[in-house]
Design an enzyme around this catalytic site. Structure first.
Site, mmCIF file in Angstrom:
data_model
loop_
_atom_site.group_PDB
_atom_site.id
_atom_site.type_symbol
_atom_site.label_atom_id
_atom_site.label_comp_id
_atom_site.label_asym_id
_atom_site.label_seq_id
_atom_site.Cartn_x
_atom_site.Cartn_y
_atom_site.Cartn_z
ATOM 1 C CE LYS A 168 -1.758 3.596 3.402
ATOM 2 N NZ LYS A 168 -1.995 4.305 2.625
ATOM 3 N N PRO A 169 1.319 1.996 -1.330
ATOM 4 C CG PRO A 169 0.865 2.352 -3.009
ATOM 5 C CD PRO A 169 -0.044 1.139 -2.519
ATOM 6 C CD GLU B 180 -3.235 7.695 2.733
ATOM 7 O OE1 GLU B 180 -1.994 7.510 3.014
ATOM 8 O OE2 GLU B 180 -2.870 9.127 3.922
ATOM 9 N N GLY C 62 5.959 7.903 10.080
ATOM 10 C CA GLY C 62 6.185 7.972 10.926
ATOM 11 C C GLY C 62 6.062 7.578 12.690
ATOM 12 C CG LEU D 278 1.739 -13.197 20.158
ATOM 13 C CD1 LEU D 278 1.782 -14.701 20.377
ATOM 14 C CD2 LEU D 278 2.884 -12.084 20.208
ATOM 15 C CD GLU E 51 14.231 0.567 8.823
ATOM 16 O OE1 GLU E 51 14.341 1.523 9.545
ATOM 17 O OE2 GLU E 51 14.581 -0.684 8.671
ATOM 18 C CB CYS F 51 13.401 9.189 7.586
ATOM 19 S SG CYS F 51 15.120 8.268 5.987
ATOM 20 C CD GLU G 177 10.513 13.151 10.768
ATOM 21 O OE1 GLU G 177 9.067 12.722 11.438
ATOM 22 O OE2 GLU G 177 11.373 12.354 10.381
#
Ligand code: NAD
Length: 478
Positions: free
Chosen positions: A173-174, A176, A226, A241, A247, A281, A382
């Site tokens: 899922k890229p 939006e 994020g 689980l 990342e 990032c 950030e």
């Protein structure tokens, strides 16, 4: 109005979710309206992925044959590089030069994992009885990959390539905000020969991402985004689980000691925060300067920032294109305005451009602030834009205490000619990556991991492949 379909279960599919708009941030124009996946659409993709990953046509395919498809993906990205670079540019706003470089890196990522999947080996541990025991690595199953908007061409390749090299099926899922490269990769994956259902690319927003995380048919989640989203995902995954790779964000210190090569350091510090318009990032957003050179070095940095050209991402003379969206530009500006209200000195930038051409796009100028401490919001949160906060340090103890005083631990840069000092500081900084007398060297063969709230698990390198495998021990009696 027809919407662009997504790729699910081996076919292009009109989704039942709310359509999405892809906008060019340089002009504000709508490029395309895309269909998005509903919960039922996700169910169908998951069903197809589960069947495909267990089917002999994929499950019994030897790694060297999987590698051929990954090599082919690399070739196809190279073949289409110029077109894909334009797609990335209009969707994201990055300069064309940067988009070309990202696609070159994406093609190499597929080649790196093609080689790795052919050469990974299991182990035969010493037997402690009348048996032979072997430990083999087997795929996890169906992996859900969720990506952000800042560098889709590379970040999506970094998920697809190792997940597939490990023999899994993937549902990507890229973001939006920048869904277009993911759809291009789906088309190339089909051409490269991946069986239907092994690679699905579903477009949609956070709701779709949440549905993927909680879906019982998805065995693992690999997320880049994020820290707030990462926290939600970790909590939901814990309930089930379900393994996760996260990342996440950063607020990286870029440190300049008085004995450094100051000219090189100034250019690298500026590139560290302003390249990609700061939407990285690993952006070096906390700039620590040794006190005795702070005033001269700050003046040099301000000069460099003022010389950078803001403009159309297609223009080869442009240093900074627009930010990814108007909403994000407003968020960045709000961070700067709050810092100024809290007492920061605005050294340069900090105002929306008034030039007619730039005012039509989501542009934000290179911005530098000082006068606040490392504890201030602007130094702790950030911003994810071209905004550097200049801080100073008295000595190495003071530096290490300040640099480590952050929720994040993604990257750091250190400029000094003194090798003993470099070693002492480097070993004490809490960071996943440290660049000495350089910044932002990234390599697909080197593991990348955030410490503290910058992430869990690692990408790139052989470790980036291993995390999509699970170990299986087999004992054979003599
Ligand atoms: P984001 O977290 O808002 O969204 C990232 C993706 O996750 C999107 O596809 C979004 O739809 C989805 N998503 C968001 N919340 C979710 C949830 N609760 N459950 C499931 N899916 C969810 O991030 P963004 O604004 O797109 O990207 C910027 C962030 O990404 C920055 O914090 C940046 O530091 C981080 N980032 C990290 C790395 C890294 O390697 N550490 C690389 C690039 C970007």
């Amino acid at each position: 109005m027809a919407t662009r379909p997504f790729f699910s279960a081996g076919v292009w599919t009109e989704g039942r979710g709310m359509p999405l708009e892809s906008r060019n941030p340089a002009t504000g124009d709508v490029i395309e309206v895309l269909s998005s996946a509903s919960a039922e659409d996700l169910d169908e993709a998951v069903r197809a992925a589960r069947q495909a990953v267990a089917a002999p046509s994929w499950a019994d395919l030897a790694p060297h044959l999987r590698a051929r498809m990954l090599h082919k993906m690399g070739e196809l990205i190279d073949r289409d590089r110029e077109r894909l670079a334009h797609v990335q540019m209009v969707d994201n706003g990055k300069t064309l030069a940067e988009c070309r470089a990202l696609l070159e890196s994406a093609a190499n990522t597929f080649r790196y994992y093609a080689a790795a999947c052919e050469t990974m080996e299991g182990t035969v541990p010493p037997s402690r009885g009348a048996y032979l025991n072997i430990a083999v690595d087997v795929p996890v199953g169906v992996v859900g990959a969720i990506t952000p908007w800042n560098s889709p061409a590379t970040l999506e390749a970094q998920k697809l390539a190792p997940i597939l090299a490990a023999g899994n099926a993937v549902i990507l899922k890229p973001s939006e905000v920048t869904p277009l490269i993911g759809l291009e990769y789906a088309s190339l994956a089909r051409e490269a020969g991946f069986p239907g259902g092994i690679v699905s690319v579903l477009t949609g927003g956070i709701e779709l991402g949440r549905a993927m995380v909680s879906h019982p048919g998805i065995d693992m989640i690999s997320f880049t985004g994020g820290t707030a989203g990462g926290r939600h995902i970790a909590a939901e995954a814990a309930r089930q689980l379900k393994p996760v790779v996260l990342e996440l964000g950063g607020k990286s210190p870029h440190i300049v000691c008085a004995d450094a090569d100051l000219e090189k350091a100034a250019n690298a510090v500026a590139m560290g925060i302003f390249s990609g318009a700061g939407q990285s990032c690993v952006a070096g957003s906390r700039i620590f300067i040794e006190k005795r050179i702070a005033s001269a070095f700050t003046a040099t940095l301000v000069g460099i920032a003022r010389s950078l050209r803001l403009g159309s991402p297609a223009d080869p003379g442009t240093h900074l294109g627009p930010l990814v969206s108007f909403a994000h530009r407003d968020t960045v500006h709000a961070h700067v305005s709050r810092a100024v209200a809290a007492g920061a000195n605005l050294l340069t930038g900090g105002a929306l451009p008034t030039d007619e051409k730039l005012a039509a796009g989501a542009y934000y100028p290179p911005t530098l602030l000082n006068g606040l401490s490392n504890r201030s919001d602007i130094a702790q949160q950030e911003v994810f834009g071209p905004v550097g906060v200049i801080l100073t340090f008295e000595n190495d103890e003071d530096l290490i205490a300040q640099a480590n005083d952050s929720a994040f631990g993604l990257a750091a840069g250190l400029w000094t000619r003194d090798i003993e000092r470099a070693w002492k500081i480097a070993t004490r900084l809490q960071t996943g990556t440290l660049w000495l007398n350089s910044y932002k060297n990234l390599s697909i063969s080197t593991p990348f991991q955030g410490h503290k709230q910058s992430g869990l698990g690692r990408e790139k390198g052989l470790d980036g492949l291993r995390q999509y495998l699970q170990s299986k021990a087999i004992f054979w009696p003599a």
